[in-house]
Design a protein around this motif. Sequence first.
Motif, PDB file in Angstrom:
ATOM      1  N   VAL A   1      -6.223   2.447   4.276  1.00  0.00           N
ATOM      2  CA  VAL A   1      -4.834   2.569   4.717  1.00  0.00           C
ATOM      3  C   VAL A   1      -4.080   3.614   3.907  1.00  0.00           C
ATOM      4  N   VAL A   2      -4.222   3.565   2.570  1.00  0.00           N
ATOM      5  CA  VAL A   2      -3.510   4.537   1.739  1.00  0.00           C
ATOM      6  C   VAL A   2      -4.099   5.925   1.957  1.00  0.00           C
ATOM      7  N   ALA A   3      -5.421   6.000   2.060  1.00  0.00           N
ATOM      8  CA  ALA A   3      -6.055   7.302   2.275  1.00  0.00           C
ATOM      9  C   ALA A   3      -5.609   7.915   3.602  1.00  0.00           C
ATOM     10  N   GLU A   4      -5.511   7.082   4.654  1.00  0.00           N
ATOM     11  CA  GLU A   4      -5.064   7.595   5.955  1.00  0.00           C
ATOM     12  C   GLU A   4      -3.641   8.119   5.888  1.00  0.00           C
ATOM     13  N   ARG A   5      -2.774   7.364   5.218  1.00  0.00           N
ATOM     14  CA  ARG A   5      -1.377   7.784   5.119  1.00  0.00           C
ATOM     15  C   ARG A   5      -1.257   9.082   4.325  1.00  0.00           C
ATOM     16  N   ILE A   6      -2.043   9.173   3.254  1.00  0.00           N
ATOM     17  CA  ILE A   6      -1.979  10.389   2.438  1.00  0.00           C
ATOM     18  C   ILE A   6      -2.568  11.574   3.203  1.00  0.00           C
ATOM     19  N   ALA A   7      -3.668  11.333   3.933  1.00  0.00           N
ATOM     20  CA  ALA A   7      -4.293  12.427   4.687  1.00  0.00           C
ATOM     21  C   ALA A   7      -3.355  12.959   5.766  1.00  0.00           C
ATOM     22  N   SER A   8      -2.508  12.064   6.342  1.00  0.00           N
ATOM     23  CA  SER A   8      -1.615  12.500   7.415  1.00  0.00           C
ATOM     24  C   SER A   8      -0.261  12.952   6.884  1.00  0.00           C
ATOM     25  N   SER A   9      -0.060  12.955   5.554  1.00  0.00           N
ATOM     26  CA  SER A   9       1.231  13.377   4.988  1.00  0.00           C
ATOM     27  C   SER A   9       1.240  14.880   4.776  1.00  0.00           C
ATOM     28  N   ASP A  10       2.422  15.420   4.558  1.00  0.00           N
ATOM     29  CA  ASP A  10       2.617  16.866   4.404  1.00  0.00           C
ATOM     30  C   ASP A  10       1.892  17.374   3.157  1.00  0.00           C
ATOM     31  N   PRO A  11       0.880  18.234   3.329  1.00  0.00           N
ATOM     32  CA  PRO A  11       0.130  18.703   2.156  1.00  0.00           C
ATOM     33  C   PRO A  11       0.947  19.632   1.255  1.00  0.00           C
ATOM     34  N   ASP A  12       2.111  20.081   1.757  1.00  0.00           N
ATOM     35  CA  ASP A  12       2.926  20.968   0.924  1.00  0.00           C
ATOM     36  C   ASP A  12       3.846  20.205  -0.030  1.00  0.00           C
ATOM     37  N   THR A  13       3.971  18.874   0.150  1.00  0.00           N
ATOM     38  CA  THR A  13       4.786  18.097  -0.789  1.00  0.00           C
ATOM     39  C   THR A  13       3.925  17.711  -1.995  1.00  0.00           C
ATOM     40  N   GLY A  14       4.570  17.358  -3.089  1.00  0.00           N
ATOM     41  CA  GLY A  14       3.854  17.018  -4.322  1.00  0.00           C
ATOM     42  C   GLY A  14       3.087  15.709  -4.186  1.00  0.00           C
ATOM     43  N   PRO A  15       2.125  15.478  -5.061  1.00  0.00           N
ATOM     44  CA  PRO A  15       1.334  14.240  -5.010  1.00  0.00           C
ATOM     45  C   PRO A  15       2.183  12.995  -5.246  1.00  0.00           C
ATOM     46  N   GLY A  16       3.248  13.105  -6.051  1.00  0.00           N
ATOM     47  CA  GLY A  16       4.107  11.961  -6.310  1.00  0.00           C
ATOM     48  C   GLY A  16       4.770  11.462  -5.043  1.00  0.00           C
ATOM     49  N   GLU A  17       5.321  12.402  -4.270  1.00  0.00           N
ATOM     50  CA  GLU A  17       5.986  12.021  -3.016  1.00  0.00           C
ATOM     51  C   GLU A  17       4.984  11.459  -2.016  1.00  0.00           C
ATOM     52  N   ARG A  18       3.783  12.012  -1.958  1.00  0.00           N
ATOM     53  CA  ARG A  18       2.791  11.544  -0.986  1.00  0.00           C
ATOM     54  C   ARG A  18       2.302  10.142  -1.335  1.00  0.00           C
ATOM     55  N   ILE A  19       2.090   9.870  -2.623  1.00  0.00           N
ATOM     56  CA  ILE A  19       1.692   8.514  -3.038  1.00  0.00           C
ATOM     57  C   ILE A  19       2.830   7.523  -2.783  1.00  0.00           C
ATOM     58  N   LEU A  20       4.045   7.950  -3.126  1.00  0.00           N
ATOM     59  CA  LEU A  20       5.200   7.062  -2.994  1.00  0.00           C
ATOM     60  C   LEU A  20       5.442   6.692  -1.531  1.00  0.00           C
ATOM     61  N   ARG A  21       5.394   7.675  -0.628  1.00  0.00           N
ATOM     62  CA  ARG A  21       5.616   7.380   0.787  1.00  0.00           C
ATOM     63  C   ARG A  21       4.516   6.488   1.343  1.00  0.00           C
ATOM     64  N   ALA A  22       3.271   6.691   0.906  1.00  0.00           N
ATOM     65  CA  ALA A  22       2.171   5.829   1.354  1.00  0.00           C
ATOM     66  C   ALA A  22       2.396   4.401   0.873  1.00  0.00           C
ATOM     67  N   MET A  23       2.758   4.258  -0.409  1.00  0.00           N
ATOM     68  CA  MET A  23       2.967   2.925  -0.988  1.00  0.00           C
ATOM     69  C   MET A  23       4.146   2.223  -0.308  1.00  0.00           C
ATOM     70  N   LEU A  24       5.272   2.928  -0.136  1.00  0.00           N
ATOM     71  CA  LEU A  24       6.459   2.314   0.466  1.00  0.00           C
ATOM     72  C   LEU A  24       6.190   1.953   1.929  1.00  0.00           C
ATOM     73  N   GLY A  25       5.435   2.798   2.628  1.00  0.00           N
ATOM     74  CA  GLY A  25       5.130   2.523   4.035  1.00  0.00           C
ATOM     75  C   GLY A  25       4.353   1.231   4.193  1.00  0.00           C
ATOM     76  N   VAL A  26       3.420   0.985   3.283  1.00  0.00           N
ATOM     77  CA  VAL A  26       2.624  -0.241   3.342  1.00  0.00           C
ATOM     78  C   VAL A  26       3.481  -1.439   2.917  1.00  0.00           C
ATOM     79  N   TRP A  27       4.201  -1.310   1.794  1.00  0.00           N
ATOM     80  CA  TRP A  27       4.961  -2.434   1.250  1.00  0.00           C
ATOM     81  C   TRP A  27       6.171  -2.800   2.106  1.00  0.00           C
ATOM     82  N   ASP A  28       6.800  -1.817   2.763  1.00  0.00           N
ATOM     83  CA  ASP A  28       7.984  -2.119   3.578  1.00  0.00           C
ATOM     84  C   ASP A  28       7.617  -2.668   4.955  1.00  0.00           C
TER      85      ASP A  28
END
Lengths: 198, 198
Positions: free
Chosen positions: A75-102
């Motif tokens: 789930v986290v890998a899918e969210r990160i793979a589909s996130s904007d590769p131009d944003t930093g790793p912090g934002e990509r991890i955070l959006r993946a984590m918040l998407g799952v937890w929310d």
Amino acid sequence: MTAPTRGRRPGSPDTRAVILAAARERFAGAGYAGTTIRAVALDAGVDPALVHHYFGSKDDLFIAALELPVDPRTVVAERIASSDPDTGPGERILRAMLGVWDDPALQPGLLATVRHLLEPGGGRLVGQGFLPVVLEPVGELLGVEDPARRMPLAASQVIGLILMRYVLRVEPVASLTTEQLVTIYAPVLDGFLIGPLP
Amino acid sequence: MTAPTRGRRPGSPDTRAVILAAARERFAGAGYAGTTIRAVALDAGVDPALVHHYFGSKDDLFIAALELPVDPRTVVAERIASSDPDTGPGERILRAMLGVWDDPALQPGLLATVRHLLEPGGGRLVGQGFLPVVLEPVGELLGVEDPARRMPLAASQVIGLILMRYVLRVEPVASLTTEQLVTIYAPVLDGFLIGPLP
């Protein structure tokens, strides 16, 4: 399917639950590194091949024993793979984590897992299990150098945020929007993941 | 000393323990804001004046009920007051926190309190109690603006660090030196305490 050698507990609907209970107990008592498929099979009174049949690898068994509502590796890998590769790793991890937890369908199960990991013995499950099995591959996916050193630092912030927002529900952290959280926490995570370290 | 009006449980050695048990139960069930000295006295079968006599204010009773090995209001404040005023608030808070937590005489008691606060109901004790009674005054001491908004953000990092280092003991966080931790985490805390916020 490989048949159990001992003739006890064949592939009944209960066998999976018996193996899972044995795995949970052994992981909690002996930690991730100290647990083998063979030992879990012995505790459950089944052949090791049956454990592999039901659960796959030791990593898979560990994830199953955590009783997470989703497999964080996919789930986290899918969210990160589909996130904007131009944003930093912090934002990509955070959006993946918040998407799952929310997600209200997932949150109760995630909370139960967090409480389980905070019980005595949980430290070894996090440090020897969750970190190398789930978090370090996420770091590698994001191109983080030395993830074994940097992901625990990022985890120290993510765990604190999860506790304040979802477990303790302390304001104003509990009510901040995703965009506010990204603005506040993504630079912090980038510092841990790609910034200079002492 | 004011005598109890009901004639039950006078100032015996047990009275203090009975009041404390009643306070712990009520704080856990009703939260900090929902607890009054009067209600605790009623539960304990003593006069409210006796609660004040033994424990002082509601804040004092709350701190006593947390069963901390030290009163964080005085210990943290003393450490911060004696720290270098030219360093940032993040470093001063971090050094005070690490100094208390790395003390082997205090750590077991602190761990017990953290586990207590992570139990169901702990969120209200943190959000309505620990934050305004302990953390916001620390922010004010350091000249942090809007501590009710900024201290919870700093707490999200400090709690995560405490969990990784002392509760879960995950490496490499558990073995980093004070100076390494200050280099890594003080800028993060400064961002929360004096940086721009959305």
